[in-house]
Design an enzyme around this catalytic site. Structure first.
Site, PDB file in Angstrom:
ATOM      1  N   GLY A  13       2.293  19.560 -43.349  1.00 15.46           N
ATOM      2  CA  GLY A  13       1.297  20.330 -43.909  1.00 15.46           C
ATOM      3  C   GLY A  13       1.138  20.439 -44.688  1.00 15.46           C
ATOM      4  CG  LEU A  15       3.146  25.564 -49.070  1.00  9.53           C
ATOM      5  CD1 LEU A  15       3.312  25.205 -50.626  1.00  9.53           C
ATOM      6  CD2 LEU A  15       3.320  26.792 -48.423  1.00  9.53           C
ATOM      7  CB  ILE A  41       7.897  28.497 -36.460  1.00  9.49           C
ATOM      8  CG1 ILE A  41       6.470  28.156 -36.198  1.00  9.49           C
ATOM      9  CG2 ILE A  41       8.554  27.587 -37.184  1.00  9.49           C
ATOM     10  CD1 ILE A  41       5.554  29.150 -37.265  1.00  9.49           C
ATOM     11  CE1 TYR A  65      -4.881  27.992 -33.969  1.00  7.58           C
ATOM     12  CE2 TYR A  65      -6.418  28.636 -35.331  1.00  7.58           C
ATOM     13  CZ  TYR A  65      -6.347  28.001 -33.870  1.00  7.58           C
ATOM     14  OH  TYR A  65      -7.213  27.314 -33.467  1.00  7.58           O
ATOM     15  CB  THR A 105      -4.647  34.320 -45.994  1.00  9.46           C
ATOM     16  OG1 THR A 105      -5.890  33.684 -46.361  1.00  9.46           O
ATOM     17  CG2 THR A 105      -4.513  35.559 -45.348  1.00  9.46           C
ATOM     18  CE1 TYR A 129      -5.291  31.600 -41.098  1.00  9.18           C
ATOM     19  CE2 TYR A 129      -6.671  31.975 -43.091  1.00  9.18           C
ATOM     20  CZ  TYR A 129      -4.917  31.770 -42.825  1.00  9.18           C
ATOM     21  OH  TYR A 129      -4.600  31.255 -43.583  1.00  9.18           O
TER      22      TYR A 129
HETATM   23  N1  LIG Z   1      -5.194  26.033 -45.904  1.00  9.56           N
HETATM   24  C1  LIG Z   1      -5.999  27.542 -47.049  1.00  9.56           C
HETATM   25  O1  LIG Z   1      -7.087  27.122 -47.651  1.00  9.56           O
HETATM   26  C2  LIG Z   1      -4.976  28.688 -46.875  1.00  9.56           C
HETATM   27  C3  LIG Z   1      -5.590  29.597 -47.844  1.00  9.56           C
HETATM   28  C4  LIG Z   1      -4.730  31.018 -47.155  1.00  9.56           C
HETATM   29  C5  LIG Z   1      -3.425  31.045 -47.557  1.00  9.56           C
HETATM   30  N2  LIG Z   1      -2.648  30.033 -46.472  1.00  9.56           N
HETATM   31  C6  LIG Z   1      -1.776  29.611 -45.663  1.00  9.56           C
HETATM   32  O2  LIG Z   1      -0.889  28.965 -46.490  1.00  9.56           O
HETATM   33  C7  LIG Z   1       0.101  27.993 -45.322  1.00  9.56           C
HETATM   34  C8  LIG Z   1      -0.061  26.692 -45.213  1.00  9.56           C
HETATM   35  O3  LIG Z   1      -1.088  26.250 -45.294  1.00  9.56           O
HETATM   36  P1  LIG Z   1      -1.235  25.128 -45.182  1.00  9.56           P
HETATM   37  O4  LIG Z   1      -3.023  24.992 -45.488  1.00  9.56           O
HETATM   38  O5  LIG Z   1      -0.454  23.770 -46.052  1.00  9.56           O
HETATM   39  O6  LIG Z   1      -1.563  24.736 -43.955  1.00  9.56           O
HETATM   40  P2  LIG Z   1      -1.560  23.742 -42.956  1.00  9.56           P
HETATM   41  O7  LIG Z   1      -1.665  22.115 -43.895  1.00  9.56           O
HETATM   42  O8  LIG Z   1      -2.232  23.871 -41.481  1.00  9.56           O
HETATM   43  O9  LIG Z   1       0.056  23.576 -42.492  1.00  9.56           O
HETATM   44  C9  LIG Z   1       0.698  23.793 -41.399  1.00  9.56           C
HETATM   45  C10 LIG Z   1       1.378  23.063 -40.467  1.00  9.56           C
HETATM   46  O10 LIG Z   1       2.544  24.043 -39.637  1.00  9.56           O
HETATM   47  C11 LIG Z   1       2.223  22.936 -38.575  1.00  9.56           C
HETATM   48  N3  LIG Z   1       2.847  23.861 -37.194  1.00  9.56           N
HETATM   49  C12 LIG Z   1       1.566  24.218 -36.814  1.00  9.56           C
HETATM   50  N4  LIG Z   1       1.999  24.236 -34.970  1.00  9.56           N
HETATM   51  C13 LIG Z   1       3.488  24.698 -35.132  1.00  9.56           C
HETATM   52  C14 LIG Z   1       4.769  25.318 -34.212  1.00  9.56           C
HETATM   53  N5  LIG Z   1       5.166  25.823 -33.354  1.00  9.56           N
HETATM   54  N6  LIG Z   1       5.846  24.842 -35.078  1.00  9.56           N
HETATM   55  C15 LIG Z   1       6.295  24.714 -36.657  1.00  9.56           C
HETATM   56  N7  LIG Z   1       4.917  23.794 -36.885  1.00  9.56           N
HETATM   57  C16 LIG Z   1       4.201  23.893 -36.846  1.00  9.56           C
HETATM   58  C17 LIG Z   1       1.098  22.059 -38.191  1.00  9.56           C
HETATM   59  O11 LIG Z   1       1.347  20.507 -37.566  1.00  9.56           O
HETATM   60  P3  LIG Z   1      -0.017  20.697 -36.672  1.00  9.56           P
HETATM   61  O12 LIG Z   1      -0.936  20.164 -38.016  1.00  9.56           O
HETATM   62  O13 LIG Z   1      -0.200  19.165 -35.829  1.00  9.56           O
HETATM   63  O14 LIG Z   1      -0.610  21.795 -35.918  1.00  9.56           O
HETATM   64  C18 LIG Z   1       1.612  21.835 -39.377  1.00  9.56           C
HETATM   65  O15 LIG Z   1       1.616  20.983 -40.023  1.00  9.56           O
HETATM   66  C19 LIG Z   1      -0.248  28.567 -44.020  1.00  9.56           C
HETATM   67  O16 LIG Z   1       0.597  29.942 -44.144  1.00  9.56           O
HETATM   68  C20 LIG Z   1      -2.036  29.261 -44.385  1.00  9.56           C
HETATM   69  O17 LIG Z   1      -1.753  30.931 -44.115  1.00  9.56           O
HETATM   70  C21 LIG Z   1      -3.274  28.795 -46.251  1.00  9.56           C
END
Ligand SMILES: NC(=O)c1ccc[n+]([C@@H]2O[C@H](COP(=O)([O-])OP(=O)(O)OC[C@H]3O[C@@H](n4cnc5c(N)ncnc54)[C@H](OP(=O)(O)O)[C@@H]3O)[C@@H](O)[C@H]2O)c1
Length: 289
Positions: A13, A15, A41, A65, A105, A129
């Site tokens: 992902g 991060l 996970i 998610y 978040t 979410y």
């Molecule tokens: N993105 C934002 O704007 C934002 C804002 C505030 C907070 N956050 C938080 O920051 C954190 C990182 O976000 P991010 O944007 O880096 O997330 P991301 O790009 O969506 O990455 C999440 C990763 O987890 C993987 N994943 C999904 N299901 C899984 C499972 N069962 N076991 C293991 N891995 C799994 C996903 O694979 P797939 O892609 O194949 O599903 C993806 O590679 C999260 O906790 C998110 O809630 C994000």
């Protein structure tokens, strides 16, 4: 040499990839990068096996998610990933003495504040979410209060699906674009967040608790788009401000979600880059890739 064994979940992902960049050159770190293929996970047995067999001392949970609108009609999967899975990670971490760093978040807040949100402000999410992320936080702190939870906002990186990449694509393909100007927050370059996570791990003392982290400043999505286009040299797209009511989405988003970062700055003794400087770093790294 005693290396720290660090498990990264969700390593593909946004991060997760930046964590790899930050930890790669660290000779004191033995990092195990996993995404769903290597470690799901939601699988308690697999998590425990991984933690025990690799003598994991730190778990950085980058998996979640994150499809905010899709979550409204996908409550089951969102709950599994954002509530049940962090609960399992906390149980295993607590049982085996590993330290968990989990990411949450700004969407745990309803966005009605008129000052930056502090860590102890009451959570009041308005979307599926946000609700699941809030529940995930509560479960972790009940089971493993020695954990660190970092709430972040508007995360972007050169990889995956994010606002910066979408605005670059739309800016290059459209003549006009409407972007909401009545939602204010702060973007976060995932590389900056990854560096802060590494700082917590490398700190002599462990500092459990909830923290807020984003870049510095406060802007609207419209301001953000204007800066993205300016930095990328996009001049052919006319960006117009619009109101949230003119751009309906499945999930309700907070109108104001600026995070107060005093606690993390004082704890780690860090200065946080302004959003524009970090945005420039990200866009330049995409051009140079
Ligand atoms: N993105 C934002 O704007 C934002 C804002 C505030 C907070 N956050 C938080 O920051 C954190 C990182 O976000 P991010 O944007 O880096 O997330 P991301 O790009 O969506 O990455 C999440 C990763 O987890 C993987 N994943 C999904 N299901 C899984 C499972 N069962 N076991 C293991 N891995 C799994 C996903 O694979 P797939 O892609 O194949 O599903 C993806 O590679 C999260 O906790 C998110 O809630 C994000």
């Amino acid at each position: 040499m005693n290396k720290k064994n660090i498990l990264i979940t969700g390593a593909k992902g946004q991060l997760g990839r930046e964590m790899r960049k930050v930890l790669e050159g660290d000779i004191f770190v033995n990092a195990i990068y996993t995404d769903v293929e290597e470690l799901d996970i939601t699988d308690d047995v697999a998590i425990e096996d991984c933690v025990v067999s690799n003598k994991v001392e730190y778990i950085v949970n980058c998996a979640a998610y994150t499809a905010v609108d899709a979550a409204e009609s996908n409550v089951g999967l969102c709950t599994k990933l954002n509530v049940e899975a962090p609960t399992l990670l906390a149980q295993v971490a607590h049982k085996h003495g590993a330290k968990l760093i989990h990411i949450s978040t700004d969407y745990v807040f309803d966005g009605t504040s008129c000052r930056p949100y502090r860590e102890d402000d009451p959570m009041c999410p308005t979307s599926v979410y946000g609700l699941t992320k809030a529940d995930g936080e509560r479960h972790i702190m009940d089971i493993a209060p020695e954990s660190i939870i970092i709430r972040t906002a508007w995360l972007y990186s050169p990889h995956g699906k994010n606002f910066v990449k979408t605005m670059l694509e739309l800016g290059r393909s459209r003549e006009t674009l409407r972007v909401v100007s009545d939602q204010v927050g702060t973007p976060t370059n995932a590389l900056d967040l990854a560096s802060v996570i590494a700082s917590f791990i490398n700190c002599e003392e462990w500092h459990p608790g909830i923290y807020h982290f984003s870049n510095e400043g406060a802007i609207s999505w419209y301001d953000f788009t204007m800066a993205i286009h300016r930095i990328a040299g996009i001049t052919t797209c006319h960006v117009l401000p619009c109101m949230t009511k003119d751009y309906p989405t499945a999930a309700t988003r907070p109108h104001y979600s600026v995070l107060d970062k005093s606690k993390i700055k004082a704890t780690l003794g860090i200065e946080i880059p302004y959003w524009e400087e970090s945005l420039e770093q990200c866009i330049n790294s995409m051009h140079n890739a």
